[in-house]
Design an enzyme around this catalytic site. Structure first.
Site, PDB file in Angstrom:
ATOM      1  N   LYS A   4      28.998 -23.633 -96.459  1.00  0.00           N
ATOM      2  CA  LYS A   4      29.124 -22.186 -96.257  1.00  0.00           C
ATOM      3  C   LYS A   4      28.462 -21.750 -94.952  1.00  0.00           C
ATOM      4  O   LYS A   4      29.017 -20.933 -94.215  1.00  0.00           O
ATOM      5  CB  LYS A   4      28.495 -21.412 -97.431  1.00  0.00           C
ATOM      6  CG  LYS A   4      29.157 -21.677 -98.778  1.00  0.00           C
ATOM      7  CD  LYS A   4      28.657 -20.732 -99.867  1.00  0.00           C
ATOM      8  CE  LYS A   4      27.199 -20.925-100.226  1.00  0.00           C
ATOM      9  NZ  LYS A   4      26.885 -22.224-100.871  1.00  0.00           N
ATOM     10  N   ARG A  54      25.754 -14.206-106.269  1.00  0.00           N
ATOM     11  CA  ARG A  54      25.677 -15.434-107.062  1.00  0.00           C
ATOM     12  C   ARG A  54      25.651 -15.132-108.554  1.00  0.00           C
ATOM     13  O   ARG A  54      25.582 -16.068-109.354  1.00  0.00           O
ATOM     14  CB  ARG A  54      24.399 -16.184-106.708  1.00  0.00           C
ATOM     15  CG  ARG A  54      24.573 -17.312-105.663  1.00  0.00           C
ATOM     16  CD  ARG A  54      23.174 -17.794-105.339  1.00  0.00           C
ATOM     17  NE  ARG A  54      23.048 -19.128-104.878  1.00  0.00           N
ATOM     18  CZ  ARG A  54      22.827 -19.455-103.602  1.00  0.00           C
ATOM     19  NH1 ARG A  54      22.855 -18.552-102.654  1.00  0.00           N
ATOM     20  NH2 ARG A  54      22.616 -20.712-103.272  1.00  0.00           N
ATOM     21  N   ARG A 112      21.135 -33.262 -95.341  1.00  0.00           N
ATOM     22  CA  ARG A 112      20.575 -32.041 -94.739  1.00  0.00           C
ATOM     23  C   ARG A 112      19.059 -31.999 -94.931  1.00  0.00           C
ATOM     24  O   ARG A 112      18.327 -31.586 -94.035  1.00  0.00           O
ATOM     25  CB  ARG A 112      21.238 -30.807 -95.380  1.00  0.00           C
ATOM     26  CG  ARG A 112      20.769 -29.476 -94.807  1.00  0.00           C
ATOM     27  CD  ARG A 112      21.573 -28.315 -95.332  1.00  0.00           C
ATOM     28  NE  ARG A 112      21.342 -28.070 -96.755  1.00  0.00           N
ATOM     29  CZ  ARG A 112      22.018 -27.185 -97.490  1.00  0.00           C
ATOM     30  NH1 ARG A 112      22.980 -26.478 -96.939  1.00  0.00           N
ATOM     31  NH2 ARG A 112      21.742 -27.015 -98.765  1.00  0.00           N
ATOM     32  N   ARG A 163      13.812 -28.448 -96.015  1.00  0.00           N
ATOM     33  CA  ARG A 163      13.850 -27.588 -97.207  1.00  0.00           C
ATOM     34  C   ARG A 163      13.425 -28.375 -98.431  1.00  0.00           C
ATOM     35  O   ARG A 163      14.015 -29.412 -98.740  1.00  0.00           O
ATOM     36  CB  ARG A 163      15.279 -27.053 -97.407  1.00  0.00           C
ATOM     37  CG  ARG A 163      15.598 -25.871 -96.531  1.00  0.00           C
ATOM     38  CD  ARG A 163      17.041 -25.445 -96.689  1.00  0.00           C
ATOM     39  NE  ARG A 163      17.404 -25.134 -98.080  1.00  0.00           N
ATOM     40  CZ  ARG A 163      18.571 -24.606 -98.421  1.00  0.00           C
ATOM     41  NH1 ARG A 163      19.462 -24.310 -97.497  1.00  0.00           N
ATOM     42  NH2 ARG A 163      18.841 -24.353 -99.678  1.00  0.00           N
ATOM     43  N   ARG A 207      20.251 -27.142-109.222  1.00  0.00           N
ATOM     44  CA  ARG A 207      20.991 -26.125-108.442  1.00  0.00           C
ATOM     45  C   ARG A 207      22.491 -26.176-108.762  1.00  0.00           C
ATOM     46  O   ARG A 207      23.147 -25.139-108.860  1.00  0.00           O
ATOM     47  CB  ARG A 207      20.736 -26.313-106.949  1.00  0.00           C
ATOM     48  CG  ARG A 207      19.326 -25.870-106.550  1.00  0.00           C
ATOM     49  CD  ARG A 207      18.920 -26.427-105.219  1.00  0.00           C
ATOM     50  NE  ARG A 207      19.673 -25.871-104.120  1.00  0.00           N
ATOM     51  CZ  ARG A 207      19.757 -26.463-102.911  1.00  0.00           C
ATOM     52  NH1 ARG A 207      19.147 -27.600-102.685  1.00  0.00           N
ATOM     53  NH2 ARG A 207      20.452 -25.890-101.963  1.00  0.00           N
TER      54      ARG A 207
HETATM   55  P1  AMP Z   1      20.969 -21.154-100.163  1.00  0.00           P
HETATM   56  O1  AMP Z   1      20.351 -21.256 -98.815  1.00  0.00           O
HETATM   57  O2  AMP Z   1      22.100 -20.177-100.214  1.00  0.00           O
HETATM   58  O3  AMP Z   1      21.352 -22.505-100.741  1.00  0.00           O
HETATM   59  O4  AMP Z   1      19.856 -20.546-101.144  1.00  0.00           O
HETATM   60  C1  AMP Z   1      18.646 -21.228-101.373  1.00  0.00           C
HETATM   61  C2  AMP Z   1      17.957 -20.645-102.595  1.00  0.00           C
HETATM   62  O5  AMP Z   1      17.679 -19.260-102.376  1.00  0.00           O
HETATM   63  C3  AMP Z   1      18.754 -20.673-103.885  1.00  0.00           C
HETATM   64  O6  AMP Z   1      18.657 -21.919-104.568  1.00  0.00           O
HETATM   65  C4  AMP Z   1      18.083 -19.540-104.666  1.00  0.00           C
HETATM   66  O7  AMP Z   1      16.829 -19.938-105.182  1.00  0.00           O
HETATM   67  C5  AMP Z   1      17.828 -18.510-103.573  1.00  0.00           C
HETATM   68  N1  AMP Z   1      18.985 -17.596-103.415  1.00  0.00           N
HETATM   69  C6  AMP Z   1      19.772 -17.460-102.303  1.00  0.00           C
HETATM   70  N2  AMP Z   1      20.710 -16.552-102.501  1.00  0.00           N
HETATM   71  C7  AMP Z   1      20.545 -16.088-103.761  1.00  0.00           C
HETATM   72  C8  AMP Z   1      21.233 -15.143-104.574  1.00  0.00           C
HETATM   73  N3  AMP Z   1      22.307 -14.462-104.108  1.00  0.00           N
HETATM   74  N4  AMP Z   1      20.777 -14.929-105.837  1.00  0.00           N
HETATM   75  C9  AMP Z   1      19.705 -15.594-106.310  1.00  0.00           C
HETATM   76  N5  AMP Z   1      19.028 -16.503-105.622  1.00  0.00           N
HETATM   77  C10 AMP Z   1      19.423 -16.760-104.341  1.00  0.00           C
END
Ligand code: AMP
Length: 196
Positions: A14, A94, A133, A139, A151
């Site tokens: 994404k 989400r 990654r 991370r 996840r």
């Molecule tokens: P990402 O970088 O999009 O993979 O997000 C990393 C982490 O941030 C996720 O595993 C969640 O813990 C948190 N997170 C990001 N976006 C959301 C969202 N829209 N709702 C809830 N948690 C989020």
């Protein structure tokens, strides 16, 4: 306004594809994961609250996410830069309550989501990509296979129903997310063009 939700499991690409879509369609980027990591880096109250959930591979509670996105959307309206053609949402919504909150917010601004484009990638490939990654991103949620499994489980249980939310509105489309970055981008563009 072209408002796109780029959807897919962690590791689907994404972030990479968002950058290409932004450049092509002149959009503002709202990536909730990036925003939380920024807050964490700055040691804000919100960052500290989000950290425990992110480190565990769980979703941050809806009220925190929605509050942060509302704030960002209002900010993006007030910037001095040249006007953008719309917004790409990356990693948001989400959950169904997040999707509803986004619809309400956009409606209050006289606009709406144009389409959701989902990137389809098999689990085995996702895990491989996330672990790769993790070697460079630093991370914590990209390092351990156990956390990656959590996840992916959270994605299937809580996030996947958001696709149905947009299907019901006739705004959903999916593309094969395996292949070269350029090929995937071409597939995405073809789908977006069908909605505009
Ligand atoms: P990402 O970088 O999009 O993979 O997000 C990393 C982490 O941030 C996720 O595993 C969640 O813990 C948190 N997170 C990001 N976006 C959301 C969202 N829209 N709702 C809830 N948690 C989020």
């Amino acid at each position: 306004m072209l408002n796109i939700v780029l959807f897919g499991p962690p590791g689907a690409g994404k972030g990479t594809q968002s950058q290409k879509i932004i450049d092509h369609y002149n959009l503002t980027h709202i990536a909730t994961g990036d925003l939380f990591r920024k807050h964490m880096g700055e040691g804000t109250e919100l960052g500290n609250q989000a950290k425990q959930y992110m480190d565990a591979g769980q979703l941050v509670p809806d009220d925190l996410v929605i509050g942060m996105v509302d704030h960002e959307l209002n900010e993006s309206n007030n910037t001095d830069g040249p006007p953008r053609g719309g917004i790409i949402f990356d990693g948001f919504p989400r959950t169904i309550p997040q999707a509803r909150a986004l619809d309400d917010f956009l409606e209050s601004k006289g606009t709406s989501i144009t389409c959701m484009i989902a990137l389809e990638v098999p689990d085995k490939e996702l895990k491989k990509r996330i672990l790769e990654r993790g070697k460079v991103s630093g991370r914590s949620d990209d390092q351990e296979e156990e956390k990656i499994d959590i996840r992916l489980m959270v994605y299937r249980k809580t996030t996947l129903p958001v696709a149905d939310y947009y299907k019901k509105q006739g705004k959903f489309s999916s593309v094969n997310g395996v292949g070269s970055i350029e090929d995937i981008f071409e597939r995405i563009k073809t789908e977006i063009e069908k909605f505009i």
